[in-house]
Design a protein around this motif. Structure first.
Motif, PDB file in Angstrom:
ATOM      1  N   GLN A  13      -4.857  64.247 -12.340  1.00 14.38           N
ATOM      2  CA  GLN A  13      -5.075  63.119 -11.454  1.00 14.38           C
ATOM      3  C   GLN A  13      -5.042  63.557  -9.990  1.00 14.38           C
ATOM      4  O   GLN A  13      -5.842  63.103  -9.169  1.00 14.38           O
ATOM      5  CB  GLN A  13      -4.021  62.024 -11.719  1.00 14.38           C
ATOM      6  N   LYS A  14      -4.135  64.463  -9.665  1.00 13.61           N
ATOM      7  CA  LYS A  14      -4.086  65.003  -8.299  1.00 13.61           C
ATOM      8  C   LYS A  14      -5.338  65.819  -8.009  1.00 13.61           C
ATOM      9  O   LYS A  14      -5.860  65.810  -6.895  1.00 13.61           O
ATOM     10  CB  LYS A  14      -2.834  65.854  -8.112  1.00 13.61           C
ATOM     11  N   GLU A  15      -5.806  66.557  -9.012  1.00 16.93           N
ATOM     12  CA  GLU A  15      -7.031  67.342  -8.873  1.00 16.93           C
ATOM     13  C   GLU A  15      -8.216  66.426  -8.581  1.00 16.93           C
ATOM     14  O   GLU A  15      -9.023  66.694  -7.682  1.00 16.93           O
ATOM     15  CB  GLU A  15      -7.262  68.126 -10.162  1.00 16.93           C
ATOM     16  N   PHE A  16      -8.328  65.349  -9.344  1.00 15.99           N
ATOM     17  CA  PHE A  16      -9.402  64.375  -9.143  1.00 15.99           C
ATOM     18  C   PHE A  16      -9.332  63.790  -7.733  1.00 15.99           C
ATOM     19  O   PHE A  16     -10.341  63.726  -7.015  1.00 15.99           O
ATOM     20  CB  PHE A  16      -9.292  63.263 -10.186  1.00 15.99           C
ATOM     21  N   SER A  17      -8.139  63.371  -7.317  1.00 13.90           N
ATOM     22  CA  SER A  17      -7.960  62.731  -6.006  1.00 13.90           C
ATOM     23  C   SER A  17      -8.276  63.687  -4.861  1.00 13.90           C
ATOM     24  O   SER A  17      -8.849  63.289  -3.840  1.00 13.90           O
ATOM     25  CB  SER A  17      -6.531  62.211  -5.861  1.00 13.90           C
ATOM     26  N   SER A  18      -7.917  64.958  -5.037  1.00 11.29           N
ATOM     27  CA  SER A  18      -8.116  65.938  -3.971  1.00 11.29           C
ATOM     28  C   SER A  18      -9.595  66.136  -3.651  1.00 11.29           C
ATOM     29  O   SER A  18     -10.005  66.107  -2.481  1.00 11.29           O
ATOM     30  CB  SER A  18      -7.475  67.265  -4.381  1.00 11.29           C
ATOM     31  N   ILE A  19     -10.408  66.338  -4.684  1.00  9.44           N
ATOM     32  CA  ILE A  19     -11.834  66.546  -4.451  1.00  9.44           C
ATOM     33  C   ILE A  19     -12.502  65.226  -4.053  1.00  9.44           C
ATOM     34  O   ILE A  19     -13.440  65.205  -3.252  1.00  9.44           O
ATOM     35  CB  ILE A  19     -12.511  67.164  -5.684  1.00  9.44           C
ATOM     36  N   LEU A  20     -12.016  64.114  -4.593  1.00  6.52           N
ATOM     37  CA  LEU A  20     -12.538  62.799  -4.220  1.00  6.52           C
ATOM     38  C   LEU A  20     -12.369  62.557  -2.722  1.00  6.52           C
ATOM     39  O   LEU A  20     -13.279  62.073  -2.044  1.00  6.52           O
ATOM     40  CB  LEU A  20     -11.817  61.705  -5.010  1.00  6.52           C
ATOM     41  N   LYS A  21     -11.199  62.926  -2.200  1.00  6.74           N
ATOM     42  CA  LYS A  21     -10.937  62.731  -0.770  1.00  6.74           C
ATOM     43  C   LYS A  21     -11.881  63.561   0.080  1.00  6.74           C
ATOM     44  O   LYS A  21     -12.421  63.087   1.088  1.00  6.74           O
ATOM     45  CB  LYS A  21      -9.489  63.094  -0.447  1.00  6.74           C
ATOM     46  N   GLU A  22     -12.099  64.797  -0.331  1.00  3.02           N
ATOM     47  CA  GLU A  22     -13.024  65.670   0.396  1.00  3.02           C
ATOM     48  C   GLU A  22     -14.428  65.078   0.404  1.00  3.02           C
ATOM     49  O   GLU A  22     -15.111  65.060   1.440  1.00  3.02           O
ATOM     50  CB  GLU A  22     -13.033  67.054  -0.253  1.00  3.02           C
ATOM     51  N   ALA A  23     -14.868  64.572  -0.745  1.00  6.36           N
ATOM     52  CA  ALA A  23     -16.217  64.014  -0.856  1.00  6.36           C
ATOM     53  C   ALA A  23     -16.382  62.736  -0.035  1.00  6.36           C
ATOM     54  O   ALA A  23     -17.404  62.540   0.629  1.00  6.36           O
ATOM     55  CB  ALA A  23     -16.545  63.747  -2.325  1.00  6.36           C
ATOM     56  N   THR A  24     -15.390  61.846  -0.073  1.00  7.79           N
ATOM     57  CA  THR A  24     -15.482  60.607   0.709  1.00  7.79           C
ATOM     58  C   THR A  24     -15.472  60.902   2.202  1.00  7.79           C
ATOM     59  O   THR A  24     -16.146  60.219   2.985  1.00  7.79           O
ATOM     60  CB  THR A  24     -14.337  59.637   0.358  1.00  7.79           C
ATOM     61  N   ASN A  25     -14.754  61.932   2.615  1.00 16.12           N
ATOM     62  CA  ASN A  25     -14.744  62.317   4.031  1.00 16.12           C
ATOM     63  C   ASN A  25     -16.117  62.829   4.458  1.00 16.12           C
ATOM     64  O   ASN A  25     -16.598  62.495   5.552  1.00 16.12           O
ATOM     65  CB  ASN A  25     -13.686  63.394   4.285  1.00 16.12           C
ATOM     66  N   ILE A  26     -16.739  63.639   3.609  1.00 15.54           N
ATOM     67  CA  ILE A  26     -18.075  64.164   3.931  1.00 15.54           C
ATOM     68  C   ILE A  26     -19.076  63.013   4.059  1.00 15.54           C
ATOM     69  O   ILE A  26     -19.945  63.025   4.942  1.00 15.54           O
ATOM     70  CB  ILE A  26     -18.533  65.161   2.851  1.00 15.54           C
ATOM     71  N   LEU A  27     -18.936  62.006   3.212  1.00 16.94           N
ATOM     72  CA  LEU A  27     -19.839  60.848   3.261  1.00 16.94           C
ATOM     73  C   LEU A  27     -19.530  59.894   4.408  1.00 16.94           C
ATOM     74  O   LEU A  27     -20.298  58.974   4.683  1.00 16.94           O
ATOM     75  CB  LEU A  27     -19.767  60.084   1.929  1.00 16.94           C
ATOM     76  N   GLY A  28     -18.390  60.095   5.060  1.00 14.74           N
ATOM     77  CA  GLY A  28     -18.014  59.231   6.177  1.00 14.74           C
ATOM     78  C   GLY A  28     -17.462  57.887   5.754  1.00 14.74           C
ATOM     79  O   GLY A  28     -17.448  56.941   6.542  1.00 14.74           O
ATOM     80  N   TYR A  29     -17.010  57.786   4.509  1.00 15.83           N
ATOM     81  CA  TYR A  29     -16.436  56.537   4.025  1.00 15.83           C
ATOM     82  C   TYR A  29     -15.026  56.346   4.584  1.00 15.83           C
ATOM     83  O   TYR A  29     -14.327  57.313   4.911  1.00 15.83           O
ATOM     84  CB  TYR A  29     -16.361  56.530   2.498  1.00 15.83           C
ATOM     85  N   SER A  30     -14.616  55.104   4.660  1.00 18.30           N
ATOM     86  CA  SER A  30     -13.286  54.789   5.177  1.00 18.30           C
ATOM     87  C   SER A  30     -12.208  55.202   4.178  1.00 18.30           C
ATOM     88  O   SER A  30     -12.483  55.434   2.994  1.00 18.30           O
ATOM     89  CB  SER A  30     -13.166  53.292   5.446  1.00 18.30           C
ATOM     90  N   LYS A  31     -10.983  55.263   4.659  1.00 19.51           N
ATOM     91  CA  LYS A  31      -9.855  55.591   3.795  1.00 19.51           C
ATOM     92  C   LYS A  31      -9.697  54.547   2.696  1.00 19.51           C
ATOM     93  O   LYS A  31      -9.217  54.849   1.599  1.00 19.51           O
ATOM     94  CB  LYS A  31      -8.568  55.689   4.616  1.00 19.51           C
ATOM     95  N   ASP A  32     -10.116  53.305   2.982  1.00 20.67           N
ATOM     96  CA  ASP A  32     -10.022  52.237   1.983  1.00 20.67           C
ATOM     97  C   ASP A  32     -10.850  52.578   0.732  1.00 20.67           C
ATOM     98  O   ASP A  32     -10.455  52.247  -0.391  1.00 20.67           O
ATOM     99  CB  ASP A  32     -10.511  50.907   2.564  1.00 20.67           C
TER     100      ASP A  32
END
Length: 431
Positions: free
Chosen positions: A23-42
């Motif tokens: 689950q931490k692995e999933f969240s870690s890469i998910l965070k990187e991807a959402t940041n690249i896309l410019g999505y909000s923290k929400d």
């Protein structure tokens, strides 16, 4: 010898579980991807956990007359794009975090391949290798009774996964039909053909990995004929894959099952090994010169295909891999840190949520056929599967090139986009 090897397997899996939380692995890469896309923290906060998570206790009468309580889980990650979809695994190491991560990965697979689904996953903590057929049937039916209010052909559609098969799907279908009091073949996929299953479903994940390898071999100008491949895993996915590779002239130099591994630089006789394995894909116990799964990963080959459990390639052994390409047939076999190390070494990693998406693609085909009452030929199924895999691979590759990132992060980006857009249009989040 078998019992000692099994103890070694359990110890090795526990070490992997302690070293890597999926689950931490999933969240870690998910965070990187959402940041690249410019999505909000929400957006990240919304997608990092499943929308629903159910934990159940399943009482099962064992053959000795005693009642044993089994722990079961069902996670539904996101249903913005449609009903959720995901397998059910029977394994002693199933955890809540694993099921949550697998549901998230399934959402991404559906986004990458353009399926009208969100992701789900189920699991039961059990050791199916030590259970009779009657006990497995009672457990399967008990699980359906426990989750029946959350699943259904328009809500959440289960499928086979680790140590589950078409027979278990048949028992689950029958139990659901008894509860709902009507015939509902679209409730579950991976069924026997006679109960509404699809041609090509049992081999779909293996075929998807094969098509992925064919694409990579063309891009890398590496002919399949004579290519040296290691398949770590010899169950449904690894076994079928090894057979297809052998038939194409690929030299399968190593295979592994839950108890050990076999390696031969001259290539293995895959049809012979398949004929000698047991119902759980175990064959290594018949040989004296076996090595460990960990040792097999470090053996020389052109392509390494981890097709068993998660977390087997990490920062501790990534620098020891002796291959040019890693294709993830298992779910989460390579950690984020390991992918970076392999990337630095010039080793291409084709991510699981792309490479092993054949299972959910053909499960979707099965669901469509159930809804239509019209069934396709095997040739049609495999042709449409290949088209999906090819288009999805090219999209992920384009995203990787566009952002200058590895294919794992690119696959997350491709998967997230559709989920986030649908969730935003529904008014659940703001992008």
């Amino acid at each position: 010898m078998g019992s000692n090897l099994q103890a070694t397997e359990v110890k090795s899996q526990k070490v992997n579980n302690e070293r890597k939380n999926p689950q931490k692995e999933f969240s870690s890469i998910l965070k990187e991807a959402t940041n690249i896309l410019g999505y909000s923290k929400d957006v990240f906060d919304f997608l990092k956990e499943p929308m629903r998570f159910l934990e159940v206790n399943i009482p099962v009468q064992m053959d000795n007359g005693q009642t044993k309580i089994f722990r079961g889980y069902r996670a539904q990650h996101n249903d913005a794009n449609g009903p959720t979809k995901g397998g059910i695994r029977f394994h002693p190491d199933v955890t809540a975090d694993e099921v949550k991560a697998l549901a998230g990965w399934m959402s991404l697979k559906c986004g990458i391949t353009g399926l009208p689904y969100g992701g789900a996953k189920g699991g039961i903590v059990c050791e199916p290798r030590n259970m009779s057929a009657n006990e497995l049937e009672r457990l399967s039916r008990g699980y359906v009774r426990a989750v029946s209010q959350l699943v259904g052909p328009t809500k959440d559609i289960p499928a086979p996964d680790m140590y589950t098969n078409s027979q278990i799907m048949a028992w689950m279908l029958d139990e659901y039909d008894h509860i709902r009091e009507f015939d509902s073949p679209g409730f579950i996929t991976g069924k026997p053909l006679v109960l509404g299953g699809s041609e090509g479903r049992e081999t779909a994940t293996s075929k998807g990995v094969l098509y992925t390898l064919q694409i990579v071999s063309e891009l890398k100008n590496m002919p399949l004929e004579g290519m040296k491949v290691i398949v770590q895993g010899f169950g449904n996915v690894g076994g079928h894959l090894a057979y297809y590779l052998h038939e194409l002239g690929v030299k399968v130099v190593g295979i592994a099952d839950a108890l050990g591994a076999i390696y031969d630089t001259d290539g293995l006789d895959i049809p012979d090994l398949l004929g000698r394995r047991d119902s759980f894909g175990i064959v290594s116990g018949l040989f004296d010169n076996i090595i460990t799964n960990e040792e097999l990963l470090e053996k020389e080959c052109d392509v390494l295909i981890p097709a068993a459990i998660g977390g087997v390639i990490d920062e501790g052994n990534a620098h020891k891999l002796n291959c040019q390409i890693v294709i993830e047939a298992a779910n989460g076999p390579t950690t984020k840190e390991a992918i970076q190390l392999l990337d630095d070494r010039g080793i291409l990693v084709v991510p699981d949520i792309l490479a092993n998406s054949g299972g959910v693609i053909v499960s979707y085909f099965e669901w469509c056929q159930n809804n239509q009452g019209y069934y396709w030929t095997k040739e049609t199924v495999e042709e449409r599967l290949k088209e999906k895999i090819h288009a999805s691979f090219l999209n992920v590759q384009h995203t990787a090139d566009q952002f200058g990132i590895n294919m794992k992060t690119a696959a997350y980006i491709e998967g997230i986009r559709k989920i986030a857009e649908a969730s935003g249009l529904r008014g659940w989040i703001k992008l």
